[in-house]
Design a protein around this motif. Sequence first.
Motif, PDB file in Angstrom:
ATOM      1  N   MET A  22     -11.981  -3.535  18.004  1.00 31.09           N
ATOM      2  CA  MET A  22     -12.205  -3.404  16.463  1.00 31.09           C
ATOM      3  C   MET A  22     -10.987  -2.912  15.865  1.00 31.09           C
ATOM      4  SD  MET A  22     -16.488  -2.354  16.379  1.00 31.09           S
ATOM      5  CE  MET A  22     -16.504  -2.838  14.614  1.00 31.09           C
ATOM      6  N   THR A  23     -10.779  -3.392  14.711  1.00 31.98           N
ATOM      7  CA  THR A  23      -9.379  -2.996  13.998  1.00 31.98           C
ATOM      8  C   THR A  23      -9.726  -2.470  12.768  1.00 31.98           C
ATOM      9  OG1 THR A  23      -8.748  -4.806  12.949  1.00 31.98           O
ATOM     10  CG2 THR A  23      -7.962  -4.594  15.304  1.00 31.98           C
ATOM     11  N   ASP A  24      -8.877  -1.445  12.103  1.00 28.90           N
ATOM     12  CA  ASP A  24      -8.808  -1.093  10.616  1.00 28.90           C
ATOM     13  C   ASP A  24      -7.535  -0.803  10.231  1.00 28.90           C
ATOM     14  OD1 ASP A  24     -10.589  -0.630   8.380  1.00 28.90           O
ATOM     15  OD2 ASP A  24      -9.944   1.700   8.982  1.00 28.90           O
ATOM     16  N   VAL A  25      -7.393  -1.204   9.051  1.00 21.85           N
ATOM     17  CA  VAL A  25      -6.081  -0.797   8.499  1.00 21.85           C
ATOM     18  C   VAL A  25      -6.111   0.507   7.916  1.00 21.85           C
ATOM     19  CG1 VAL A  25      -4.294  -1.330   6.460  1.00 21.85           C
ATOM     20  CG2 VAL A  25      -5.519  -3.281   7.883  1.00 21.85           C
ATOM     21  N   GLU A  26      -5.041   1.407   8.336  1.00 21.78           N
ATOM     22  CA  GLU A  26      -5.238   2.823   8.219  1.00 21.78           C
ATOM     23  C   GLU A  26      -4.762   2.914   6.567  1.00 21.78           C
ATOM     24  OE1 GLU A  26      -3.740   6.579  10.502  1.00 21.78           O
ATOM     25  OE2 GLU A  26      -2.030   5.486   9.557  1.00 21.78           O
ATOM     26  N   ASP A  27      -5.331   3.800   5.810  1.00 20.37           N
ATOM     27  CA  ASP A  27      -5.031   4.144   4.314  1.00 20.37           C
ATOM     28  C   ASP A  27      -4.944   2.825   3.463  1.00 20.37           C
ATOM     29  OD1 ASP A  27      -5.078   6.815   4.515  1.00 20.37           O
ATOM     30  OD2 ASP A  27      -2.789   6.537   5.269  1.00 20.37           O
ATOM     31  N   SER A  28      -5.812   1.609   3.754  1.00 19.92           N
ATOM     32  CA  SER A  28      -5.727   0.580   2.937  1.00 19.92           C
ATOM     33  C   SER A  28      -6.165   0.440   1.560  1.00 19.92           C
ATOM     34  CB  SER A  28      -6.582  -0.704   3.797  1.00 19.92           C
ATOM     35  OG  SER A  28      -8.119  -0.176   3.622  1.00 19.92           O
ATOM     36  N   THR A  29      -7.012   1.378   1.235  1.00 24.34           N
ATOM     37  CA  THR A  29      -7.487   1.585   0.016  1.00 24.34           C
ATOM     38  C   THR A  29      -6.257   2.109  -1.173  1.00 24.34           C
ATOM     39  OG1 THR A  29      -9.874   2.022   0.435  1.00 24.34           O
ATOM     40  CG2 THR A  29      -8.943   2.930  -1.757  1.00 24.34           C
ATOM     41  N   ARG A  30      -5.615   3.142  -0.539  1.00 24.79           N
ATOM     42  CA  ARG A  30      -4.367   3.667  -1.171  1.00 24.79           C
ATOM     43  C   ARG A  30      -3.327   2.519  -1.345  1.00 24.79           C
ATOM     44  NH1 ARG A  30       0.230   5.093   0.438  1.00 24.79           N
ATOM     45  NH2 ARG A  30      -0.271   5.287   2.588  1.00 24.79           N
ATOM     46  N   LEU A  31      -3.125   1.873  -0.273  1.00 23.29           N
ATOM     47  CA  LEU A  31      -1.927   0.727  -0.153  1.00 23.29           C
ATOM     48  C   LEU A  31      -2.516  -0.228  -1.231  1.00 23.29           C
ATOM     49  CD1 LEU A  31      -1.554   0.444   3.388  1.00 23.29           C
ATOM     50  CD2 LEU A  31       0.087   1.548   2.024  1.00 23.29           C
ATOM     51  N   TRP A  32      -3.821  -0.748  -1.552  1.00 19.42           N
ATOM     52  CA  TRP A  32      -4.052  -1.816  -2.237  1.00 19.42           C
ATOM     53  C   TRP A  32      -4.078  -1.169  -3.620  1.00 19.42           C
ATOM     54  CZ3 TRP A  32      -5.008  -6.517  -2.025  1.00 19.42           C
ATOM     55  CH2 TRP A  32      -5.577  -7.233  -0.866  1.00 19.42           C
ATOM     56  N   GLU A  33      -4.222   0.217  -4.090  1.00 23.09           N
ATOM     57  CA  GLU A  33      -4.008   0.854  -5.256  1.00 23.09           C
ATOM     58  C   GLU A  33      -2.738   0.743  -5.724  1.00 23.09           C
ATOM     59  OE1 GLU A  33      -6.175   3.993  -4.982  1.00 23.09           O
ATOM     60  OE2 GLU A  33      -7.993   3.330  -5.120  1.00 23.09           O
ATOM     61  N   ALA A  34      -1.836   0.961  -4.778  1.00 26.04           N
ATOM     62  CA  ALA A  34      -0.399   1.205  -4.944  1.00 26.04           C
ATOM     63  C   ALA A  34       0.468  -0.134  -5.047  1.00 26.04           C
ATOM     64  CB  ALA A  34       0.330   2.090  -3.828  1.00 26.04           C
ATOM     65  N   ALA A  35       0.081  -1.235  -4.403  1.00 29.72           N
ATOM     66  CA  ALA A  35       0.988  -2.482  -4.324  1.00 29.72           C
ATOM     67  C   ALA A  35      -0.135  -3.615  -3.950  1.00 29.72           C
ATOM     68  CB  ALA A  35       1.771  -2.224  -3.304  1.00 29.72           C
ATOM     69  N   TRP A  97       6.856  -6.060   6.973  1.00 29.86           N
ATOM     70  CA  TRP A  97       6.009  -5.908   5.827  1.00 29.86           C
ATOM     71  C   TRP A  97       6.769  -5.788   4.570  1.00 29.86           C
ATOM     72  CZ3 TRP A  97       1.542  -7.424   7.758  1.00 29.86           C
ATOM     73  CH2 TRP A  97       0.990  -7.009   8.985  1.00 29.86           C
ATOM     74  N   PRO A  98       6.151  -6.367   3.589  1.00 32.10           N
ATOM     75  CA  PRO A  98       6.245  -6.191   2.227  1.00 32.10           C
ATOM     76  C   PRO A  98       6.398  -4.680   1.807  1.00 32.10           C
ATOM     77  CG  PRO A  98       4.484  -7.651   2.284  1.00 32.10           C
ATOM     78  CD  PRO A  98       4.792  -7.136   3.438  1.00 32.10           C
ATOM     79  N   ALA A  99       7.407  -4.446   1.012  1.00 33.47           N
ATOM     80  CA  ALA A  99       7.711  -2.999   0.615  1.00 33.47           C
ATOM     81  C   ALA A  99       6.289  -2.487  -0.245  1.00 33.47           C
ATOM     82  CB  ALA A  99       8.823  -3.047  -0.499  1.00 33.47           C
ATOM     83  N   GLY A 100       5.967  -1.651   0.172  1.00 34.09           N
ATOM     84  CA  GLY A 100       4.671  -0.868  -0.255  1.00 34.09           C
ATOM     85  C   GLY A 100       3.522  -1.268   0.442  1.00 34.09           C
ATOM     86  N   ALA A 101       3.492  -2.135   1.506  1.00 32.29           N
ATOM     87  CA  ALA A 101       2.486  -2.669   2.294  1.00 32.29           C
ATOM     88  C   ALA A 101       2.833  -2.660   3.809  1.00 32.29           C
ATOM     89  CB  ALA A 101       2.039  -3.951   1.689  1.00 32.29           C
ATOM     90  N   GLU A 102       3.402  -1.555   3.997  1.00 34.31           N
ATOM     91  CA  GLU A 102       3.747  -1.191   5.642  1.00 34.31           C
ATOM     92  C   GLU A 102       2.343  -0.979   6.254  1.00 34.31           C
ATOM     93  OE1 GLU A 102       5.320   0.275   3.126  1.00 34.31           O
ATOM     94  OE2 GLU A 102       7.282  -0.763   3.244  1.00 34.31           O
ATOM     95  N   LEU A 103       1.923  -1.884   6.821  1.00 32.99           N
ATOM     96  CA  LEU A 103       0.537  -1.736   7.504  1.00 32.99           C
ATOM     97  C   LEU A 103       0.528  -0.806   8.896  1.00 32.99           C
ATOM     98  CD1 LEU A 103      -1.277  -5.146   6.995  1.00 32.99           C
ATOM     99  CD2 LEU A 103      -1.008  -3.045   5.570  1.00 32.99           C
ATOM    100  N   ARG A 104      -0.285  -0.126   9.259  1.00 33.84           N
ATOM    101  CA  ARG A 104      -0.539   0.536  10.406  1.00 33.84           C
ATOM    102  C   ARG A 104      -2.057   0.346  10.841  1.00 33.84           C
ATOM    103  NH1 ARG A 104       2.353   4.444  12.727  1.00 33.84           N
ATOM    104  NH2 ARG A 104       0.620   5.926  13.138  1.00 33.84           N
ATOM    105  N   VAL A 105      -2.224  -0.213  11.903  1.00 35.94           N
ATOM    106  CA  VAL A 105      -3.674  -0.424  12.256  1.00 35.94           C
ATOM    107  C   VAL A 105      -4.057   0.222  13.524  1.00 35.94           C
ATOM    108  CG1 VAL A 105      -5.022  -2.405  12.927  1.00 35.94           C
ATOM    109  CG2 VAL A 105      -3.213  -2.971  11.559  1.00 35.94           C
ATOM    110  N   ARG A 106      -5.242   0.976  13.199  1.00 36.17           N
ATOM    111  CA  ARG A 106      -6.003   1.483  14.222  1.00 36.17           C
ATOM    112  C   ARG A 106      -6.940   0.495  14.951  1.00 36.17           C
ATOM    113  NH1 ARG A 106      -7.716   5.768  10.936  1.00 36.17           N
ATOM    114  NH2 ARG A 106      -8.009   4.578   8.933  1.00 36.17           N
ATOM    115  N   MET A 107      -6.864   0.748  16.409  1.00 36.93           N
ATOM    116  CA  MET A 107      -8.019  -0.082  17.197  1.00 36.93           C
ATOM    117  C   MET A 107      -8.793   0.692  18.082  1.00 36.93           C
ATOM    118  SD  MET A 107      -5.142  -3.121  18.119  1.00 36.93           S
ATOM    119  CE  MET A 107      -4.197  -3.784  16.707  1.00 36.93           C
ATOM    120  N   ALA A 108      -9.756   0.206  18.693  1.00 37.88           N
ATOM    121  CA  ALA A 108     -10.574   0.644  19.536  1.00 37.88           C
ATOM    122  C   ALA A 108     -11.176  -0.329  20.415  1.00 37.88           C
ATOM    123  CB  ALA A 108     -11.772   1.434  19.246  1.00 37.88           C
ATOM    124  N   LEU A 109     -11.400   0.135  21.788  1.00 40.76           N
ATOM    125  CA  LEU A 109     -12.003  -0.961  22.887  1.00 40.76           C
ATOM    126  C   LEU A 109     -13.244  -0.110  23.086  1.00 40.76           C
ATOM    127  CD1 LEU A 109      -9.078  -1.651  24.964  1.00 40.76           C
ATOM    128  CD2 LEU A 109      -9.881  -3.182  23.188  1.00 40.76           C
TER     129      LEU A 109
END
Length: 162
Positions: A22-35, A97-109
Amino acid sequence: MIVAVRGKTQGAVPTGVVTFLMTDVEDSTRLWEAAPEAMAAAIGRHYELLGEAIERHGGAQPIEQGEGDSVVGAFAHASDALAAGLHAQLALRAEPWPAGAELRVRMALHSGEARLRDESNYIGSSIIRCARLRGLCPGGQIAVSAAARELIRDALPAGTTL
């Protein structure tokens, strides 16, 4: 059971003892609002990279299992789930990644008995445990439950440690 994955068809979701990625983009809400425009492009590419890693390593993606920007992969073998996670993290790190959308993804197994809600989606404690573990993990890393660790510890790829 055939599972549709973002317009593609894929084999049946595994049953019995399954390892979930399972994955999730870290701080995605903030990234969506900013860019928002940059994030729209980045999230699309993120889905492609994760889908490629899951498919390459023999996993299936349930149709509606993830929420928000998360992705779920289900694997019959824990070592394949780990290989997919490692492959995806390396691809995500290498992506320009595009400027302002440098993704860091958390994952779990997590590995456990899988229960199906319908022919292409899971319910129950195993997938819930994986989601909880994912929430504890920082972006760029893969958290591994004790159950999954027991299944993969003797099959770690070269250069990989737990």
